[in-house]
Design a protein around this motif. Structure first.
Motif, PDB file in Angstrom:
ATOM      1  N   THR A  51      -8.718   8.117  14.539  1.00 44.56           N
ATOM      2  CA  THR A  51      -9.927   7.639  13.870  1.00 44.56           C
ATOM      3  C   THR A  51     -10.203   6.152  14.068  1.00 44.56           C
ATOM      4  O   THR A  51     -11.229   5.665  13.625  1.00 44.56           O
ATOM      5  CB  THR A  51      -9.851   7.912  12.355  1.00 44.56           C
ATOM      6  N   GLY A  52      -9.287   5.424  14.686  1.00 41.55           N
ATOM      7  CA  GLY A  52      -9.478   3.982  14.847  1.00 41.55           C
ATOM      8  C   GLY A  52      -9.057   3.234  13.594  1.00 41.55           C
ATOM      9  O   GLY A  52      -8.003   3.492  13.028  1.00 41.55           O
ATOM     10  N   LYS A  53      -9.925   2.334  13.122  1.00 46.41           N
ATOM     11  CA  LYS A  53      -9.606   1.511  11.961  1.00 46.41           C
ATOM     12  C   LYS A  53      -9.602   2.351  10.688  1.00 46.41           C
ATOM     13  O   LYS A  53     -10.518   3.129  10.452  1.00 46.41           O
ATOM     14  CB  LYS A  53     -10.614   0.378  11.811  1.00 46.41           C
ATOM     15  N   VAL A  54      -8.563   2.138   9.878  1.00 43.22           N
ATOM     16  CA  VAL A  54      -8.421   2.862   8.612  1.00 43.22           C
ATOM     17  C   VAL A  54      -8.075   1.859   7.519  1.00 43.22           C
ATOM     18  O   VAL A  54      -7.208   1.007   7.697  1.00 43.22           O
ATOM     19  CB  VAL A  54      -7.299   3.926   8.694  1.00 43.22           C
ATOM     20  N   LYS A  55      -8.752   1.971   6.386  1.00 40.59           N
ATOM     21  CA  LYS A  55      -8.388   1.202   5.198  1.00 40.59           C
ATOM     22  C   LYS A  55      -7.593   2.155   4.318  1.00 40.59           C
ATOM     23  O   LYS A  55      -8.086   3.211   3.922  1.00 40.59           O
ATOM     24  CB  LYS A  55      -9.619   0.683   4.474  1.00 40.59           C
ATOM     25  N   LEU A  56      -6.342   1.790   4.034  1.00 40.45           N
ATOM     26  CA  LEU A  56      -5.426   2.643   3.290  1.00 40.45           C
ATOM     27  C   LEU A  56      -5.156   2.046   1.918  1.00 40.45           C
ATOM     28  O   LEU A  56      -4.877   0.854   1.791  1.00 40.45           O
ATOM     29  CB  LEU A  56      -4.112   2.775   4.065  1.00 40.45           C
ATOM     30  N   SER A  57      -5.241   2.880   0.894  1.00 42.58           N
ATOM     31  CA  SER A  57      -4.914   2.479  -0.471  1.00 42.58           C
ATOM     32  C   SER A  57      -3.942   3.509  -1.040  1.00 42.58           C
ATOM     33  O   SER A  57      -4.221   4.708  -1.000  1.00 42.58           O
ATOM     34  CB  SER A  57      -6.176   2.420  -1.323  1.00 42.58           C
ATOM     35  N   VAL A  58      -2.795   3.038  -1.547  1.00 43.84           N
ATOM     36  CA  VAL A  58      -1.781   3.936  -2.096  1.00 43.84           C
ATOM     37  C   VAL A  58      -1.386   3.441  -3.483  1.00 43.84           C
ATOM     38  O   VAL A  58      -0.994   2.286  -3.641  1.00 43.84           O
ATOM     39  CB  VAL A  58      -0.517   3.984  -1.202  1.00 43.84           C
ATOM     40  N   THR A  59      -1.499   4.311  -4.469  1.00 43.65           N
ATOM     41  CA  THR A  59      -1.024   4.026  -5.821  1.00 43.65           C
ATOM     42  C   THR A  59       0.135   4.981  -6.082  1.00 43.65           C
ATOM     43  O   THR A  59       0.015   6.177  -5.826  1.00 43.65           O
ATOM     44  CB  THR A  59      -2.133   4.259  -6.858  1.00 43.65           C
ATOM     45  N   TYR A  60       1.272   4.439  -6.566  1.00 42.47           N
ATOM     46  CA  TYR A  60       2.447   5.295  -6.754  1.00 42.47           C
ATOM     47  C   TYR A  60       3.251   4.893  -7.978  1.00 42.47           C
ATOM     48  O   TYR A  60       3.133   3.782  -8.483  1.00 42.47           O
ATOM     49  CB  TYR A  60       3.331   5.277  -5.509  1.00 42.47           C
ATOM     50  N   ASP A  61       4.079   5.849  -8.422  1.00 42.83           N
ATOM     51  CA  ASP A  61       4.911   5.651  -9.596  1.00 42.83           C
ATOM     52  C   ASP A  61       6.054   6.664  -9.546  1.00 42.83           C
ATOM     53  O   ASP A  61       5.942   7.700  -8.891  1.00 42.83           O
ATOM     54  CB  ASP A  61       4.077   5.875 -10.858  1.00 42.83           C
ATOM     55  N   GLY A  62       7.143   6.354 -10.205  1.00 39.02           N
ATOM     56  CA  GLY A  62       8.270   7.279 -10.284  1.00 39.02           C
ATOM     57  C   GLY A  62       9.579   6.556 -10.076  1.00 39.02           C
ATOM     58  O   GLY A  62       9.610   5.384  -9.741  1.00 39.02           O
ATOM     59  N   ASP A  63      10.670   7.289 -10.252  1.00 35.53           N
ATOM     60  CA  ASP A  63      11.986   6.666 -10.095  1.00 35.53           C
ATOM     61  C   ASP A  63      12.580   6.889  -8.701  1.00 35.53           C
ATOM     62  O   ASP A  63      13.584   6.303  -8.354  1.00 35.53           O
ATOM     63  CB  ASP A  63      12.956   7.154 -11.168  1.00 35.53           C
ATOM     64  N   PHE A  64      11.960   7.724  -7.881  1.00 33.44           N
ATOM     65  CA  PHE A  64      12.381   8.016  -6.510  1.00 33.44           C
ATOM     66  C   PHE A  64      13.791   8.606  -6.436  1.00 33.44           C
ATOM     67  O   PHE A  64      14.362   8.688  -5.372  1.00 33.44           O
ATOM     68  CB  PHE A  64      12.254   6.790  -5.596  1.00 33.44           C
ATOM     69  N   SER A  74      -7.335   7.246   2.498  1.00 30.94           N
ATOM     70  CA  SER A  74      -7.579   6.683   3.826  1.00 30.94           C
ATOM     71  C   SER A  74      -9.082   6.714   4.068  1.00 30.94           C
ATOM     72  O   SER A  74      -9.695   7.790   4.077  1.00 30.94           O
ATOM     73  CB  SER A  74      -6.878   7.502   4.911  1.00 30.94           C
ATOM     74  N   SER A  75      -9.684   5.528   4.255  1.00 35.56           N
ATOM     75  CA  SER A  75     -11.124   5.431   4.496  1.00 35.56           C
ATOM     76  C   SER A  75     -11.337   5.031   5.949  1.00 35.56           C
ATOM     77  O   SER A  75     -10.703   4.101   6.447  1.00 35.56           O
ATOM     78  CB  SER A  75     -11.751   4.381   3.580  1.00 35.56           C
ATOM     79  N   PHE A  76     -12.257   5.727   6.638  1.00 33.61           N
ATOM     80  CA  PHE A  76     -12.487   5.479   8.059  1.00 33.61           C
ATOM     81  C   PHE A  76     -13.884   5.958   8.440  1.00 33.61           C
ATOM     82  O   PHE A  76     -14.571   6.606   7.659  1.00 33.61           O
ATOM     83  CB  PHE A  76     -11.440   6.211   8.903  1.00 33.61           C
ATOM     84  N   GLU A  77     -14.290   5.622   9.651  1.00 34.27           N
ATOM     85  CA  GLU A  77     -15.569   6.083  10.161  1.00 34.27           C
ATOM     86  C   GLU A  77     -15.368   7.442  10.805  1.00 34.27           C
ATOM     87  O   GLU A  77     -14.540   7.602  11.704  1.00 34.27           O
ATOM     88  CB  GLU A  77     -16.116   5.091  11.193  1.00 34.27           C
ATOM     89  N   GLY A  78     -16.111   8.436  10.338  1.00 34.90           N
ATOM     90  CA  GLY A  78     -15.982   9.795  10.848  1.00 34.90           C
ATOM     91  C   GLY A  78     -16.606   9.966  12.220  1.00 34.90           C
ATOM     92  O   GLY A  78     -17.243   9.053  12.764  1.00 34.90           O
ATOM     93  N   ALA A  79     -16.444  11.146  12.782  1.00 40.38           N
ATOM     94  CA  ALA A  79     -16.958  11.452  14.119  1.00 40.38           C
ATOM     95  C   ALA A  79     -18.475  11.298  14.202  1.00 40.38           C
ATOM     96  O   ALA A  79     -19.007  10.969  15.252  1.00 40.38           O
ATOM     97  CB  ALA A  79     -16.550  12.866  14.518  1.00 40.38           C
ATOM     98  N   ASP A  80     -19.169  11.509  13.083  1.00 45.03           N
ATOM     99  CA  ASP A  80     -20.624  11.391  13.063  1.00 45.03           C
ATOM    100  C   ASP A  80     -21.092   9.959  12.801  1.00 45.03           C
ATOM    101  O   ASP A  80     -22.278   9.707  12.646  1.00 45.03           O
ATOM    102  CB  ASP A  80     -21.213  12.333  12.020  1.00 45.03           C
ATOM    103  N   GLY A  81     -20.118   9.009  12.717  1.00 44.72           N
ATOM    104  CA  GLY A  81     -20.460   7.605  12.474  1.00 44.72           C
ATOM    105  C   GLY A  81     -20.601   7.252  11.009  1.00 44.72           C
ATOM    106  O   GLY A  81     -20.841   6.099  10.666  1.00 44.72           O
ATOM    107  N   LYS A  82     -20.454   8.232  10.137  1.00 47.23           N
ATOM    108  CA  LYS A  82     -20.567   7.987   8.698  1.00 47.23           C
ATOM    109  C   LYS A  82     -19.189   7.744   8.095  1.00 47.23           C
ATOM    110  O   LYS A  82     -18.180   8.231   8.600  1.00 47.23           O
ATOM    111  CB  LYS A  82     -21.229   9.179   8.008  1.00 47.23           C
TER     112      LYS A  82
END
Length: 111
Positions: A51-64, A74-82
């Motif tokens: 997809t090329g450029k991606v803006k990634l946002s991750v929110t997490y919690d827990g003891d692992f 993950s936000s990106f430009e789709g195949a249709d340009g939108k």
């Protein structure tokens, strides 16, 4: 909704690399990380071969150790340009040692 199993081991504990973006260290640059106490949030700019450029946002919690939860957007430009998004919500729960037929990093999908 998809349920499944992911086999992890003690030598590969970075859930960002195992659960969210397999080449995070090589393909992403973190531009914001907040939260000294849980929950935490990471924002990064990444490059995907699909997809090329991606803006990634991750929110997490827990003891692992027994469980953790995260939401990845993950936000990106789709195949249709939108503008397009891929949103993943995961509730991970430790269920014991990996079965003999699963190696670390192996995933199985269920319904």
């Amino acid at each position: 909704m998809v349920k499944g199993n992911l086999c992890v081991d003690d030598t590969h504990t970075n859930f960002i690399e195992t659960d969210i973006w397999s080449n995070f260290a090589q393909e992403c640059v973190t531009f914001n990380s907040v939260g000294n106490l849980r929950p935490r949030e990471i924002k990064a700019h990444c490059h995907s071969s699909m997809t090329g450029k991606v803006k990634l946002s991750v929110t997490y919690d827990g003891d692992f150790e027994s469980s953790y939860h995260f939401v990845s957007v993950s936000s990106f430009e789709g195949a249709d340009g939108k503008a397009d998004q891929l949103i993943s919500t995961v509730e991970a729960v430790f269920q014991g040692q990996c079965p003999g037929n699963m190696k670390p990093g192996t995933r199985t999908l269920g319904r």
